[in-house]
Design a protein around this motif. Structure first.
Motif, mmCIF file in Angstrom:
data_model
loop_
_atom_site.group_PDB
_atom_site.id
_atom_site.type_symbol
_atom_site.label_atom_id
_atom_site.label_comp_id
_atom_site.label_asym_id
_atom_site.label_seq_id
_atom_site.Cartn_x
_atom_site.Cartn_y
_atom_site.Cartn_z
ATOM 1 N N GLU A 294 0.828 -1.209 0.000
ATOM 2 C CA GLU A 294 0.000 0.000 0.000
ATOM 3 C C GLU A 294 0.866 1.265 0.000
ATOM 4 O O GLU A 294 0.581 2.223 -0.715
ATOM 5 N N LYS A 295 1.936 1.257 0.801
ATOM 6 C CA LYS A 295 2.780 2.444 0.939
ATOM 7 C C LYS A 295 3.600 2.737 -0.322
ATOM 8 O O LYS A 295 4.037 3.870 -0.529
ATOM 9 N N THR A 296 3.813 1.730 -1.163
ATOM 10 C CA THR A 296 4.651 1.921 -2.356
ATOM 11 C C THR A 296 3.834 2.123 -3.634
ATOM 12 O O THR A 296 4.401 2.142 -4.727
ATOM 13 N N GLN A 297 2.528 2.296 -3.525
ATOM 14 C CA GLN A 297 1.687 2.446 -4.727
ATOM 15 C C GLN A 297 2.097 3.652 -5.569
ATOM 16 O O GLN A 297 2.257 3.552 -6.792
ATOM 17 N N GLU A 298 2.240 4.805 -4.918
ATOM 18 C CA GLU A 298 2.606 6.019 -5.661
ATOM 19 C C GLU A 298 3.973 5.847 -6.314
ATOM 20 O O GLU A 298 4.180 6.240 -7.471
ATOM 21 N N GLN A 299 4.895 5.252 -5.594
ATOM 22 C CA GLN A 299 6.243 5.023 -6.119
ATOM 23 C C GLN A 299 6.207 4.121 -7.351
ATOM 24 O O GLN A 299 6.891 4.384 -8.357
ATOM 25 N N ILE A 300 5.398 3.066 -7.303
ATOM 26 C CA ILE A 300 5.283 2.140 -8.436
ATOM 27 C C ILE A 300 4.708 2.847 -9.654
ATOM 28 O O ILE A 300 5.226 2.720 -10.775
ATOM 29 N N MET A 301 3.628 3.611 -9.459
ATOM 30 C CA MET A 301 3.002 4.311 -10.584
ATOM 31 C C MET A 301 3.943 5.330 -11.213
ATOM 32 O O MET A 301 4.041 5.448 -12.430
ATOM 33 N N PHE A 302 4.666 6.061 -10.372
ATOM 34 C CA PHE A 302 5.554 7.100 -10.888
ATOM 35 C C PHE A 302 6.728 6.481 -11.648
ATOM 36 O O PHE A 302 7.074 6.917 -12.755
ATOM 37 N N SER A 303 7.359 5.462 -11.062
ATOM 38 C CA SER A 303 8.499 4.826 -11.724
ATOM 39 C C SER A 303 8.057 4.106 -12.998
ATOM 40 O O SER A 303 8.803 4.047 -13.987
ATOM 41 N N PHE A 304 6.835 3.586 -12.999
ATOM 42 C CA PHE A 304 6.294 2.904 -14.177
ATOM 43 C C PHE A 304 6.198 3.865 -15.359
ATOM 44 O O PHE A 304 6.457 3.491 -16.503
ATOM 45 N N SER A 305 5.833 5.110 -15.094
ATOM 46 C CA SER A 305 5.634 6.064 -16.183
ATOM 47 C C SER A 305 6.938 6.728 -16.630
ATOM 48 O O SER A 305 7.132 6.998 -17.809
ATOM 49 N N THR A 306 7.856 6.992 -15.687
ATOM 50 C CA THR A 306 9.105 7.668 -16.061
ATOM 51 C C THR A 306 10.180 6.704 -16.526
ATOM 52 O O THR A 306 11.080 7.096 -17.279
ATOM 53 N N ALA A 307 10.111 5.435 -16.080
ATOM 54 C CA ALA A 307 11.123 4.424 -16.421
ATOM 55 C C ALA A 307 12.523 4.895 -16.048
ATOM 56 O O ALA A 307 13.489 4.585 -16.725
ATOM 57 N N SER A 308 12.635 5.632 -14.940
ATOM 58 C CA SER A 308 13.931 6.143 -14.509
ATOM 59 C C SER A 308 14.041 6.069 -12.992
ATOM 60 O O SER A 308 13.263 6.705 -12.281
ATOM 61 N N SER A 309 15.018 5.289 -12.508
ATOM 62 C CA SER A 309 15.248 5.205 -11.068
ATOM 63 C C SER A 309 15.695 6.548 -10.508
ATOM 64 O O SER A 309 15.309 6.941 -9.405
ATOM 65 N N ASN A 310 16.526 7.274 -11.270
ATOM 66 C CA ASN A 310 16.996 8.577 -10.809
ATOM 67 C C ASN A 310 15.852 9.580 -10.691
ATOM 68 O O ASN A 310 15.779 10.349 -9.730
ATOM 69 N N ALA A 311 14.960 9.592 -11.699
ATOM 70 C CA ALA A 311 13.828 10.512 -11.657
ATOM 71 C C ALA A 311 12.876 10.192 -10.514
ATOM 72 O O ALA A 311 12.142 11.061 -10.044
ATOM 73 N N THR A 312 12.889 8.923 -10.054
ATOM 74 C CA THR A 312 11.980 8.495 -8.991
ATOM 75 C C THR A 312 12.586 8.703 -7.606
ATOM 76 O O THR A 312 11.925 8.454 -6.599
ATOM 77 N N ILE A 313 13.833 9.161 -7.528
ATOM 78 C CA ILE A 313 14.501 9.351 -6.233
ATOM 79 C C ILE A 313 13.659 10.171 -5.252
ATOM 80 O O ILE A 313 13.491 9.764 -4.089
ATOM 81 N N PRO A 314 13.098 11.314 -5.646
ATOM 82 C CA PRO A 314 12.305 12.092 -4.678
ATOM 83 C C PRO A 314 11.105 11.319 -4.130
ATOM 84 O O PRO A 314 10.790 11.417 -2.940
ATOM 85 N N VAL A 315 10.439 10.562 -4.995
ATOM 86 C CA VAL A 315 9.272 9.784 -4.561
ATOM 87 C C VAL A 315 9.718 8.661 -3.630
ATOM 88 O O VAL A 315 9.051 8.366 -2.627
ATOM 89 N N THR A 316 10.837 8.021 -3.956
ATOM 90 C CA THR A 316 11.358 6.952 -3.107
ATOM 91 C C THR A 316 11.736 7.489 -1.725
ATOM 92 O O THR A 316 11.443 6.868 -0.703
ATOM 93 N N MET A 317 12.368 8.673 -1.699
ATOM 94 C CA MET A 317 12.741 9.292 -0.423
ATOM 95 C C MET A 317 11.504 9.557 0.434
ATOM 96 O O MET A 317 11.487 9.266 1.639
ATOM 97 N N ARG A 318 10.469 10.101 -0.197
ATOM 98 C CA ARG A 318 9.251 10.431 0.541
ATOM 99 C C ARG A 318 8.544 9.159 1.012
ATOM 100 O O ARG A 318 7.987 9.116 2.116
ATOM 101 N N THR A 319 8.537 8.136 0.186
ATOM 102 C CA THR A 319 7.918 6.869 0.569
ATOM 103 C C THR A 319 8.593 6.298 1.806
ATOM 104 O O THR A 319 7.927 5.822 2.736
ATOM 105 N N LEU A 320 9.921 6.348 1.830
ATOM 106 C CA LEU A 320 10.668 5.787 2.956
ATOM 107 C C LEU A 320 10.484 6.603 4.232
ATOM 108 O O LEU A 320 10.150 6.053 5.286
ATOM 109 N N THR A 321 10.697 7.911 4.137
ATOM 110 C CA THR A 321 10.701 8.740 5.352
ATOM 111 C C THR A 321 9.297 9.062 5.855
ATOM 112 O O THR A 321 9.028 8.994 7.054
ATOM 113 N N ASP A 322 8.384 9.413 4.949
ATOM 114 C CA ASP A 322 7.047 9.859 5.359
ATOM 115 C C ASP A 322 6.075 8.699 5.576
ATOM 116 O O ASP A 322 5.223 8.758 6.461
ATOM 117 N N LYS A 323 6.195 7.658 4.750
ATOM 118 C CA LYS A 323 5.195 6.587 4.806
ATOM 119 C C LYS A 323 5.662 5.368 5.601
ATOM 120 O O LYS A 323 4.851 4.692 6.240
#
Length: 416
Positions: A256-285
């Motif tokens: 559940e906590k990684t849903q936004e991260q999955i959707m964002f990385s799925f569309s950008t296809a870039s681990s680097n571009a997803t860094i901000p979302v990954t950071m927020r998923t880890l620290t905030d969620k």
């Protein structure tokens, strides 16, 4: 608010894909839709990704410096770094091993007669030089590290500066406060840019739907299903199960906590571009320590490529079988070592896995026509394997955070 953003990203993703597909199959004769509109969507999507990439380098640098300064002592930094690096290596090796077991069992590509019409050419290249990779970590030009987006160099500089500032103690308190303020500013900028994510995701998926040719999938359905199936298994079963096994976070909660991260990385296809979302998923969620997230996320986006490892392994065995040049037992150790080095060196950019497969195709002397097949299918696979990579980062760092908490609790108990 975060849930609302996830829903909007999800809606933009599917709306863009559906409308793009309609343009390709129903409006392809209308120049405005088949060319102009697609070009506009491509431009909007590129601007969105560039906007994020613009912030990634400074954000990573500032975040790591703050993370090191917030550590209790530098010894914990050494332990944390070694542990994170080791877990990432293990994750990549497990991905390669699982994919190898599957391809040896199912032997994808056997009996497939691939035609010999080349649509792409592979230029001569070499496998990554591990020594050169290590030497290149130390930048000659610090500005060049940022302009080229070299994450390993940026991480090195941030760790060096953070370590020196930490060793100087209260005498540099004002500098530490300045970096903490800068970190809050970067987080606010990222939040601002993320509000544009639904539009950027829509544009990226619209272009994909309008340009992807369905006919290329017919002769390689087994290959496609096998890779996607393995990647989805890792994203929704293996990583959540690992987190559920080693931390108090249940597998269901992790999904559940990684849903936004999955959707964002799925569309950008870039681990680097997803860094901000990954950071927020880890620290905030997931409540992971800021220092662990600040150090581990950019490192993971650079070298924790479990999805790429699976992709390269399945792809190279399928291609070798399909072109009548199966990998022999004698070749296996060299091929597996090459896959490991290539997976680690793939980088967190779109198409990184495809480039590394091209290197391996050339290195093994396979027909250059094989690269045309990889290139044709890469965009679809790349989206899913990026999700696998970033969820792997999140899973590993959630586990690392739990081991650090257990270590500190044990130290406190021993002091009592």
């Amino acid at each position: 608010m975060m849930k609302s953003l996830s829903a909007r990203i999800f809606s933009g993703l599917f709306a863009g894909l559906i409308l793009g597909t309609l343009v390709q199959y129903l409006l392809s004769d209308v120049a405005f839709f088949s060319a102009t509109l697609v070009d506009i969507a491509a431009a909007v999507g590129t601007m969105f990704v560039n906007m994020i990439m613009m912030l990634v380098g400074p954000m990573v640098f500032i975040s790591i410096v703050c993370g090191v300064c917030e550590l209790q002592d530098l010894r914990s930094f050494g332990r944390l770094g070694g542990k994170t690096f080791g877990f990432y290596i293990i994750n990549t090796l497990v991905g390669i091993s699982a994919a190898l077991a599957v391809v040896l069992l199912l032997r994808p590509g056997e009996g497939v007669e691939m035609s010999s019409h080349a649509s792409a050419v592979i230029h001569a290249t070499e496998l990554p030089d591990l020594t050169a990779l290590i030497v290149d970590i130390v930048p000659r030009n610090p500005i060049g590290a940022f302009t080229s987006g070299n994450m390993l160099q940026i991480i090195f500089m941030a760790l060096l500066l953070g370590g020196v500032m930490k060793s100087m103690g209260n005498s540099v308190a004002s500098a530490v406060a300045g970096f903490q303020t800068a970190n809050r500013i970067m987080m606010k900028l990222i939040t601002l840019v993320m509000q544009l994510a639904p539009i950027g995701v829509f544009a990226l998926m619209f272009k994909l739907g309008a340009t992807l040719q369905a006919s290329v999938f017919v002769s390689v359905l087994q290959y496609l299903v096998l890779i996607i199936g393995l990647l989805l298994l890792w994203v929704f079963v293996v990583y959540p199960a690992a987190v559920g096994l080693f931390t108090p976070v249940s597998a269901r909660t992790f999904r559940e906590k990684t849903q936004e991260q999955i959707m964002f990385s799925f569309s950008t296809a870039s681990s680097n571009a997803t860094i901000p979302v990954t950071m927020r998923t880890l620290t905030d969620k997931l409540g992971v320590n800021q220092a662990i997230a600040g150090f581990g996320v950019p490192l993971g986006a650079t070298m924790n490529m479990g999805g790429v490892a699976i992709y390269i392994t399945v792809a190279i065995f399928f291609i070798a079988n399909a072109f009548g040049m199966p990998i022999t037992t004698e070749q296996l150790p060299t091929v597996l070592l090459s896959i490991f080095l290539l997976a680690v060196g793939a980088g967190g950019v779109p198409g990184g896995g495809m480039v590394m497969i091209g290197v391996l195709i050339h290195q093994m002397g396979l027909p250059v026509e094989a690269f045309a097949l990889v290139a044709a299918l890469d965009r679809l696979i790349d989206m899913i394997l990026t999700s696998c990579n970033v969820v792997g980062d999140t899973a590993v760092l959630t586990i690392v955070d739990q081991t650090e908490k257990a270590h500190h609790n044990g130290a406190l108990m021993s002091d009592v």
